[in-house]
Design a protein around this motif. Structure first.
Motif, PDB file in Angstrom:
ATOM      1  N   ASP A  44      -3.981 -18.321  -7.236  1.00 12.12           N
ATOM      2  CA  ASP A  44      -4.524 -17.284  -8.043  1.00 12.12           C
ATOM      3  C   ASP A  44      -5.381 -16.802  -7.245  1.00 12.12           C
ATOM      4  OD1 ASP A  44      -5.716 -15.695  -9.902  1.00 12.12           O
ATOM      5  OD2 ASP A  44      -6.278 -17.361 -11.447  1.00 12.12           O
ATOM      6  N   ALA A  45      -5.290 -15.764  -6.375  1.00 11.69           N
ATOM      7  CA  ALA A  45      -6.173 -15.103  -5.457  1.00 11.69           C
ATOM      8  C   ALA A  45      -6.222 -13.682  -5.711  1.00 11.69           C
ATOM      9  CB  ALA A  45      -5.704 -15.309  -4.175  1.00 11.69           C
ATOM     10  N   THR A  46      -7.578 -13.368  -5.403  1.00 10.48           N
ATOM     11  CA  THR A  46      -7.910 -11.459  -5.268  1.00 10.48           C
ATOM     12  C   THR A  46      -8.382 -11.299  -3.903  1.00 10.48           C
ATOM     13  OG1 THR A  46      -8.780 -11.701  -7.730  1.00 10.48           O
ATOM     14  CG2 THR A  46      -9.366  -9.914  -6.475  1.00 10.48           C
ATOM     15  N   LEU A  47      -7.471 -10.465  -3.482  1.00  8.48           N
ATOM     16  CA  LEU A  47      -7.731  -9.899  -1.980  1.00  8.48           C
ATOM     17  C   LEU A  47      -8.196  -8.497  -1.964  1.00  8.48           C
ATOM     18  CD1 LEU A  47      -4.191 -11.475  -0.710  1.00  8.48           C
ATOM     19  CD2 LEU A  47      -6.409 -12.577  -0.758  1.00  8.48           C
ATOM     20  N   VAL A  48      -9.156  -8.355  -1.359  1.00  7.20           N
ATOM     21  CA  VAL A  48     -10.018  -7.093  -1.399  1.00  7.20           C
ATOM     22  C   VAL A  48     -10.178  -6.593   0.051  1.00  7.20           C
ATOM     23  CG1 VAL A  48     -11.828  -5.798  -2.041  1.00  7.20           C
ATOM     24  CG2 VAL A  48     -11.183  -7.417  -3.381  1.00  7.20           C
ATOM     25  N   SER A  49      -9.670  -5.341   0.271  1.00  7.40           N
ATOM     26  CA  SER A  49      -9.627  -4.869   1.679  1.00  7.40           C
ATOM     27  C   SER A  49     -10.315  -3.538   1.473  1.00  7.40           C
ATOM     28  CB  SER A  49      -8.049  -4.606   2.153  1.00  7.40           C
ATOM     29  OG  SER A  49      -7.312  -5.630   2.221  1.00  7.40           O
ATOM     30  N   GLU A  50     -11.313  -3.193   2.466  1.00  5.85           N
ATOM     31  CA  GLU A  50     -11.965  -1.913   2.408  1.00  5.85           C
ATOM     32  C   GLU A  50     -11.956  -0.976   3.696  1.00  5.85           C
ATOM     33  OE1 GLU A  50     -15.993  -3.563   1.505  1.00  5.85           O
ATOM     34  OE2 GLU A  50     -15.781  -3.742  -0.547  1.00  5.85           O
ATOM     35  N   GLY A  51     -12.118   0.014   3.448  1.00  5.50           N
ATOM     36  CA  GLY A  51     -11.927   0.945   4.601  1.00  5.50           C
ATOM     37  C   GLY A  51     -12.263   2.373   4.412  1.00  5.50           C
ATOM     38  N   THR A  52     -11.476   3.411   5.118  1.00 10.45           N
ATOM     39  CA  THR A  52     -11.898   4.920   4.688  1.00 10.45           C
ATOM     40  C   THR A  52     -10.498   5.346   5.070  1.00 10.45           C
ATOM     41  OG1 THR A  52     -12.796   5.245   7.130  1.00 10.45           O
ATOM     42  CG2 THR A  52     -14.308   4.777   5.319  1.00 10.45           C
ATOM     43  N   GLY A  53     -10.528   6.698   4.891  1.00  8.42           N
ATOM     44  CA  GLY A  53      -9.236   7.596   4.997  1.00  8.42           C
ATOM     45  C   GLY A  53      -8.982   8.856   4.450  1.00  8.42           C
ATOM     46  N   THR A  54      -8.144   9.448   4.616  1.00  9.01           N
ATOM     47  CA  THR A  54      -7.987  10.862   3.996  1.00  9.01           C
ATOM     48  C   THR A  54      -7.161  10.760   2.704  1.00  9.01           C
ATOM     49  OG1 THR A  54      -7.982  11.815   6.230  1.00  9.01           O
ATOM     50  CG2 THR A  54      -7.123  13.109   4.492  1.00  9.01           C
ATOM     51  N   ALA A  55      -7.631  11.358   1.690  1.00  9.30           N
ATOM     52  CA  ALA A  55      -6.971  11.072   0.414  1.00  9.30           C
ATOM     53  C   ALA A  55      -6.876  12.343  -0.466  1.00  9.30           C
ATOM     54  CB  ALA A  55      -7.836   9.908  -0.235  1.00  9.30           C
ATOM     55  N   PHE A  56      -5.864  12.551  -1.147  1.00 12.38           N
ATOM     56  CA  PHE A  56      -5.751  13.429  -2.180  1.00 12.38           C
ATOM     57  C   PHE A  56      -6.702  13.515  -3.191  1.00 12.38           C
ATOM     58  CE2 PHE A  56      -3.562  15.104  -6.029  1.00 12.38           C
ATOM     59  CZ  PHE A  56      -3.331  16.370  -5.668  1.00 12.38           C
ATOM     60  N   ASP A  57      -7.219  14.762  -3.870  1.00 16.87           N
ATOM     61  CA  ASP A  57      -8.116  14.870  -4.791  1.00 16.87           C
ATOM     62  C   ASP A  57      -7.349  15.012  -6.205  1.00 16.87           C
ATOM     63  OD1 ASP A  57      -9.955  15.154  -6.692  1.00 16.87           O
ATOM     64  OD2 ASP A  57     -11.206  16.818  -5.494  1.00 16.87           O
ATOM     65  N   PRO A  58      -7.240  14.096  -7.129  1.00 18.10           N
ATOM     66  CA  PRO A  58      -6.263  14.332  -8.351  1.00 18.10           C
ATOM     67  C   PRO A  58      -6.978  15.429  -9.040  1.00 18.10           C
ATOM     68  CG  PRO A  58      -6.951  11.879  -7.857  1.00 18.10           C
ATOM     69  CD  PRO A  58      -7.774  12.665  -6.796  1.00 18.10           C
ATOM     70  N   ASP A  59      -8.113  15.688  -9.103  1.00 19.76           N
ATOM     71  CA  ASP A  59      -8.560  16.900  -9.730  1.00 19.76           C
ATOM     72  C   ASP A  59      -8.187  18.227  -9.244  1.00 19.76           C
ATOM     73  OD1 ASP A  59     -10.198  15.268 -11.184  1.00 19.76           O
ATOM     74  OD2 ASP A  59     -11.893  15.489  -9.893  1.00 19.76           O
TER      75      ASP A  59
END
Length: 398
Positions: A44-59
């Motif tokens: 029972d594990a929660t693995l969290v990764s963080e970083g940055t990137g280029t992403a589409f704006d859903p709005d």
């Protein structure tokens, strides 16, 4: 019961105990270790990764043109739990993954979501299949307001999934990618120290070559019935494509990724992971036109510490049953056997001395009093002969 018999019984008991300890050591180092070196059934594990990137704006779906933002903070979360069927041989892992823009609130920032289920061998971490279980499945996407139970779509898995095998070797392994829906090689790339734990590093390329060049991207496999997210038709102006702004343009979604795994070689636990993934729309596979998301993330420090602790616990468990206890039982068994043999020899000598005390002379000395002689107890007496009448004086009456 005399003392010699009691000593003989004790000697037999010690030798029996010694033999039992040696047999137990043998079983622990062979049979039992194979039963212990398995993926736990309480994962029972929660693995969290963080970083940055280029992403589409859903709005921007409601605007005149799709908008793609750069340097967006992103978080990839994987929630891993155990489901049925799970038993002594296999374990079923369910992993829910979400990629979010952390600069948006709740579902407004959701970019990717996937629930993957796979049954793996508990020792080798290889996906397994049967007639009743195809080896894996993915959950069909649902609308937020949908209150119906989730529906699984069968997806046979192959290769490793989310874990590496116990006693991981310095070689290439085939690791399944649930987004590409196929396995790709993860190649050994050296040893590295992660928070004091020696790990093996593996690198995997999906659609990229070793130099990070896009060479064979994977066509995105939609989980919707109408392939709504794998092929999109919109006006040229929405795509930002030159030409007639009203011309409908259909683009296909493609996917490529690069991953690095840092693996504890004893337990197969992934203690750290870096991931670079690229989702984009294009009319030609090798000519990206509109980015959906292009990100690089890595396990955060809390996740790394948690995974290192989990790997250490599994290492200790395997070492206890596979090395510490067998060595301890072997040493105790040998000492007990030698002690029993000596005591048995001692008891035989004692019994012989009791049967025939003459045997206990200088060569045995079992009943010897350690050099101290008890007066009169074992002293040899000398008889003085009585004088004969002829030897008496003449004036002495007989």
């Amino acid at each position: 019961m005399n003392r010699a018999v009691a000593l003989r019984i004790a000697a037999c008991g010690l030798m029996g105990l010694g033999a039992a300890l040696l047999i137990a050591a043998l079983l622990l180092s062979t049979y039992t270790e194979g039963k212990i070196a398995k993926i736990p059934l309480n994962v029972d594990a929660t693995l969290v990764s963080e970083g940055t990137g280029t992403a589409f704006d859903p709005d921007s779906l409601n605007r005149d043109r799709f908008v793609v933002d750069r340097d967006v903070p992103l978080a990839l979360q994987e929630q891993m739990t155990v489901e049925a069927p799970s038993n002594a041989d296999v374990v079923t892992l369910q992993v829910g993954s979400t990629l979010r823009r952390t600069d948006r609130q709740q579902d407004d920032g959701l970019l990717l979501a996937l629930v993957d289920t796979v049954t793996v061998n508990r020792s080798t971490a290889e996906a397994v299949s049967s007639e009743s279980n195809p080896g894996g499945a993915v959950q069909k996407p649902r609308a937020i307001e949908d209150d119906q139970p989730p529906t699984n779509i069968a997806l046979p898995h192959e290769g490793l999934a989310y874990r590496f095998p116990f006693d991981t070797e310095k070689k290439s392994y085939s690791v399944f990618d649930p987004i590409a829906q196929k396995a790709f090689d993860a190649n050994y790339d050296g040893e590295e120290d992660i928070n004091g734990l020696t790990t093996y590093k593996f690198s995997q390329n999906v659609g990229y070559d070793a130099d990070g060049k896009l060479v064979e991207p994977v066509k995105y496999a939609s989980l919707f019935d109408d392939d709504a997210d794998s092929q999109v038709t919109a006006r040229a102006s929405m795509w930002g494509v030159p030409g007639n702004p009203e011309e409908p343009i259909t683009m296909t979604r493609y996917y490529a990724a690069q991953r690095s795994f840092w693996v504890d070689p004893v337990s197969g636990t992934v203690v750290k992971k870096d991931e670079h993934a690229y989702h984009y729309y294009a009319r030609e596979p090798l000519e990206p036109e509109v980015t959906f998301v292009d990100y690089k993330v890595t396990f955060d420090e809390e996740t790394v510490e948690s995974q290192v602790a989990s790997a250490s616990d599994e290492r200790d468990r395997v070492a206890l049953w596979g090395r510490v206890l067998p060595i301890t039982f072997t040493a105790l068994g040998l000492v007990t056997l030698v002690g029993g043999a000596l005591l048995g020899s001692f008891s035989l000598r004692a019994e012989s001395a009791l049967i025939d005390p003459g045997l206990d002379e200088a060569d045995h000395g079992f009943f010897d009093t350690q050099g101290f002689q008890v007066p009169g107890a074992e002293a040899k007496t000398e008889k003085i002969p009585a004088p004969r009448p002829s030897d008496l004086p003449p004036d002495r009456p007989v």
